[in-house]
Motif scaffolding. Structure first.
Motif, mmCIF file in Angstrom:
data_model
loop_
_atom_site.group_PDB
_atom_site.id
_atom_site.type_symbol
_atom_site.label_atom_id
_atom_site.label_comp_id
_atom_site.label_asym_id
_atom_site.label_seq_id
_atom_site.Cartn_x
_atom_site.Cartn_y
_atom_site.Cartn_z
ATOM 1 N N ILE A 246 -18.043 28.969 18.700
ATOM 2 C CA ILE A 246 -17.908 30.302 19.299
ATOM 3 C C ILE A 246 -16.717 31.032 18.684
ATOM 4 O O ILE A 246 -16.807 32.213 18.327
ATOM 5 N N GLN A 247 -15.596 30.323 18.548
ATOM 6 C CA GLN A 247 -14.406 30.939 17.964
ATOM 7 C C GLN A 247 -14.644 31.352 16.514
ATOM 8 O O GLN A 247 -14.163 32.395 16.067
ATOM 9 N N ARG A 248 -15.423 30.557 15.796
ATOM 10 C CA ARG A 248 -15.639 30.826 14.372
ATOM 11 C C ARG A 248 -16.648 31.946 14.140
ATOM 12 O O ARG A 248 -16.438 32.823 13.296
ATOM 13 N N PHE A 249 -17.764 31.925 14.897
ATOM 14 C CA PHE A 249 -18.863 32.831 14.586
ATOM 15 C C PHE A 249 -19.018 33.992 15.566
ATOM 16 O O PHE A 249 -19.755 34.939 15.278
ATOM 17 N N ARG A 250 -18.377 33.935 16.719
ATOM 18 C CA ARG A 250 -18.413 35.017 17.695
ATOM 19 C C ARG A 250 -19.851 35.490 17.990
ATOM 20 O O ARG A 250 -20.187 36.668 17.790
ATOM 21 N N PRO A 251 -20.711 34.590 18.457
ATOM 22 C CA PRO A 251 -22.085 34.999 18.774
ATOM 23 C C PRO A 251 -22.111 35.968 19.945
ATOM 24 O O PRO A 251 -21.180 36.022 20.755
ATOM 25 N N ASP A 252 -23.199 36.739 20.035
ATOM 26 C CA ASP A 252 -23.363 37.658 21.162
ATOM 27 C C ASP A 252 -23.644 36.907 22.457
ATOM 28 O O ASP A 252 -23.319 37.384 23.545
ATOM 29 N N TYR A 253 -24.258 35.746 22.337
ATOM 30 C CA TYR A 253 -24.597 34.943 23.516
ATOM 31 C C TYR A 253 -24.966 33.539 23.045
ATOM 32 O O TYR A 253 -25.160 33.304 21.846
ATOM 33 N N ILE A 254 -25.045 32.613 23.995
ATOM 34 C CA ILE A 254 -25.543 31.282 23.664
ATOM 35 C C ILE A 254 -26.657 30.898 24.631
ATOM 36 O O ILE A 254 -26.713 31.369 25.765
ATOM 37 N N VAL A 255 -27.553 30.056 24.132
ATOM 38 C CA VAL A 255 -28.595 29.442 24.954
ATOM 39 C C VAL A 255 -28.144 28.017 25.240
ATOM 40 O O VAL A 255 -27.904 27.237 24.306
ATOM 41 N N GLY A 256 -28.011 27.681 26.501
ATOM 42 C CA GLY A 256 -27.569 26.344 26.884
ATOM 43 C C GLY A 256 -28.761 25.436 27.123
ATOM 44 O O GLY A 256 -29.498 25.619 28.085
ATOM 45 N N SER A 257 -28.946 24.468 26.241
ATOM 46 C CA SER A 257 -30.098 23.568 26.323
ATOM 47 C C SER A 257 -29.666 22.115 26.296
ATOM 48 O O SER A 257 -28.629 21.770 25.734
ATOM 49 N N GLN B 246 -27.603 18.599 32.505
ATOM 50 C CA GLN B 246 -27.751 20.058 32.491
ATOM 51 C C GLN B 246 -26.681 20.721 33.364
ATOM 52 O O GLN B 246 -26.086 21.732 32.966
ATOM 53 N N PHE B 247 -26.438 20.156 34.536
ATOM 54 C CA PHE B 247 -25.422 20.694 35.444
ATOM 55 C C PHE B 247 -24.052 20.700 34.768
ATOM 56 O O PHE B 247 -23.323 21.701 34.805
ATOM 57 N N GLU B 248 -23.720 19.574 34.140
ATOM 58 C CA GLU B 248 -22.431 19.482 33.442
ATOM 59 C C GLU B 248 -22.338 20.513 32.324
ATOM 60 O O GLU B 248 -21.297 21.154 32.124
ATOM 61 N N MET B 249 -23.439 20.673 31.566
ATOM 62 C CA MET B 249 -23.453 21.639 30.461
ATOM 63 C C MET B 249 -23.259 23.066 30.978
ATOM 64 O O MET B 249 -22.486 23.850 30.420
ATOM 65 N N ILE B 250 -23.943 23.413 32.070
ATOM 66 C CA ILE B 250 -23.815 24.764 32.623
ATOM 67 C C ILE B 250 -22.390 25.009 33.111
ATOM 68 O O ILE B 250 -21.803 26.068 32.847
ATOM 69 N N GLN B 251 -21.831 24.028 33.803
ATOM 70 C CA GLN B 251 -20.444 24.156 34.276
ATOM 71 C C GLN B 251 -19.480 24.344 33.114
ATOM 72 O O GLN B 251 -18.546 25.144 33.187
ATOM 73 N N THR B 252 -19.711 23.606 32.047
ATOM 74 C CA THR B 252 -18.779 23.579 30.917
ATOM 75 C C THR B 252 -18.900 24.805 30.027
ATOM 76 O O THR B 252 -17.890 25.420 29.653
ATOM 77 N N LEU B 253 -20.138 25.181 29.679
ATOM 78 C CA LEU B 253 -20.363 26.238 28.693
ATOM 79 C C LEU B 253 -20.651 27.604 29.296
ATOM 80 O O LEU B 253 -20.452 28.617 28.638
ATOM 81 N N LYS B 254 -21.169 27.640 30.505
ATOM 82 C CA LYS B 254 -21.575 28.897 31.151
ATOM 83 C C LYS B 254 -22.427 29.756 30.201
ATOM 84 O O LYS B 254 -22.100 30.920 29.921
ATOM 85 N N PRO B 255 -23.522 29.206 29.703
ATOM 86 C CA PRO B 255 -24.346 29.941 28.729
ATOM 87 C C PRO B 255 -25.036 31.128 29.380
ATOM 88 O O PRO B 255 -25.511 31.033 30.519
ATOM 89 N N PHE B 256 -25.115 32.241 28.674
ATOM 90 C CA PHE B 256 -25.794 33.414 29.238
ATOM 91 C C PHE B 256 -27.243 33.089 29.571
ATOM 92 O O PHE B 256 -27.773 33.515 30.593
ATOM 93 N N VAL B 257 -27.910 32.314 28.707
ATOM 94 C CA VAL B 257 -29.295 31.903 28.934
ATOM 95 C C VAL B 257 -29.339 30.388 29.113
ATOM 96 O O VAL B 257 -28.825 29.649 28.272
ATOM 97 N N VAL B 258 -29.954 29.932 30.205
ATOM 98 C CA VAL B 258 -30.180 28.499 30.415
ATOM 99 C C VAL B 258 -31.557 28.165 29.855
ATOM 100 O O VAL B 258 -32.578 28.651 30.354
ATOM 101 N N MET C 286 -32.214 32.842 33.357
ATOM 102 C CA MET C 286 -33.080 31.710 33.062
ATOM 103 C C MET C 286 -34.069 32.061 31.953
ATOM 104 O O MET C 286 -34.662 33.142 31.947
ATOM 105 N N ASP C 287 -34.235 31.132 31.051
ATOM 106 C CA ASP C 287 -35.191 31.245 29.954
ATOM 107 C C ASP C 287 -36.604 30.970 30.476
ATOM 108 O O ASP C 287 -36.880 29.879 30.975
ATOM 109 N N LEU C 288 -37.499 31.969 30.367
ATOM 110 C CA LEU C 288 -38.920 31.721 30.590
ATOM 111 C C LEU C 288 -39.474 31.305 29.236
ATOM 112 O O LEU C 288 -39.846 32.137 28.413
#
Length: 284
Positions: A112-123, A160-172, A212-214
């Motif tokens: 994230i620090q290197r590429f500065r994405p607009d968002y991340i998908v947490g999978s 998944q719970f740990e990942m969401i807590q840790t990364l807070k991705p805009f899209v799950v 949430m990702d459909l």
């Protein structure tokens, strides 16, 4: 259907940057434009931390984790070029899709620090360091190690719970991917011990203001329903969590596939299809 309804925030995997995909990324962007999309998110997989996490097709191609890290740099360079080239025709959101393996939090923060994405998908694609969606053999072998498929489901939702807590991705991403090789998933999802973890995860997603990702990948394989299954979609709607289509395209011909069908499904279930893109955020 209005062009503003057409969107995918999970997909755009290309053979240029993903060994289990096809076509060049520019060809995929062109396919979205041809199908009338005015906005799309491209979210390539993050590179493996070490060779142990390479996919079999990457090993077969003679690649190393270092090679794929260099390829990921080219992915963002190409994405920036395409965003500028086609900016008058389509709005491209620069994204990346996470993995969950030992050491992933620091890796994702560094990316994230290197590429500065607009968002991340947490999978979540891995349990015990192995990819759950690569083959039925690996999936069934993992279920045996867990002492039963229900235990594997529970660990998946814990990861998944740990990942969401840790990364807070805009899209799950593909919330119930764990069902992929389970013919009895509709019944198993309702197991009380699994439902407890699903509800816990949905409450966290709601509290963090994520979406949430459909995920439409199962439909492209001829399956009956997307990720997540209908019963979980009803829970998501009841919780007031937004859902946004993700074609999870792995080739130009898959780009935008089933998105109109997804929008119709969301609207029929009472979801808002005024996409919450202004809330895109990246913590890191």
């Amino acid at each position: 259907m209005e062009n503003t309804k057409l969107i995918s925030l999970h997909g755009g995997h290309s053979g240029e940057f993903c060994n289990h995909a096809r076509d060049r990324l520019e060809e995929i962007v062109q396919a979205y434009i041809k199908k009338g999309f005015k906005q799309v998110g491209i979210s390539e997989h993050i590179p493996p931390l070490e060779d142990h996490f390479l996919f079999p097709e990457e090993i077969k191609a003679g690649l190393t984790a270092r090679d794929i890290r260099q390829r990921f740099l080219r992915y963002f360079e190409t994405l920036d070029r395409l965003k500028e080239k086609y900016g008058s025709e389509i709005r491209i959101f620069r994204g990346m899709e996470t993995e969950v393996w030992h050491g992933y939090p620091d890796q994702v923060r560094d990316l994230i620090q290197r590429f500065r994405p607009d968002y991340i998908v947490g999978s979540v694609h891995h349990l015990k360091g192995r990819c759950i969606d690569f083959s039925r053999e690996i999936y069934n072998g993992l279920a045996e190690e867990y002492g039963g498929i229900e235990a594997m489901y529970r660990d998946y939702f814990d990861c998944q719970f740990e990942m969401i807590q840790t990364l807070k991705p805009f899209v799950v991403g593909h919330f119930d991917l764990i069902r992929i090789f389970d013919p009895d998933y509709k019944k198993r999802i309702l197991d009380p011990s699994i439902q407890e973890k699903i509800n816990r995860n949905l409450n966290l997603i709601k509290s963090l203001g994520l979406v949430m990702d459909l995920n439409l990948r199962p439909l492209s394989r001829g399956e009956d329903e997307p990720y997540p299954t209908r019963s979980i979609m009803e829970q998501i709607r009841a919780a007031g969590i937004p859902m946004v289509p993700g074609d999870d395209a792995h080739s130009a011909d898959q780009a935008g596939g089933n998105v109109k069908r997804a929008v119709d499904l969301l609207e029929s279930m009472g979801f808002d299809t005024d996409w919450p893109l202004e809330r895109m955020k990246v913590d890191g």
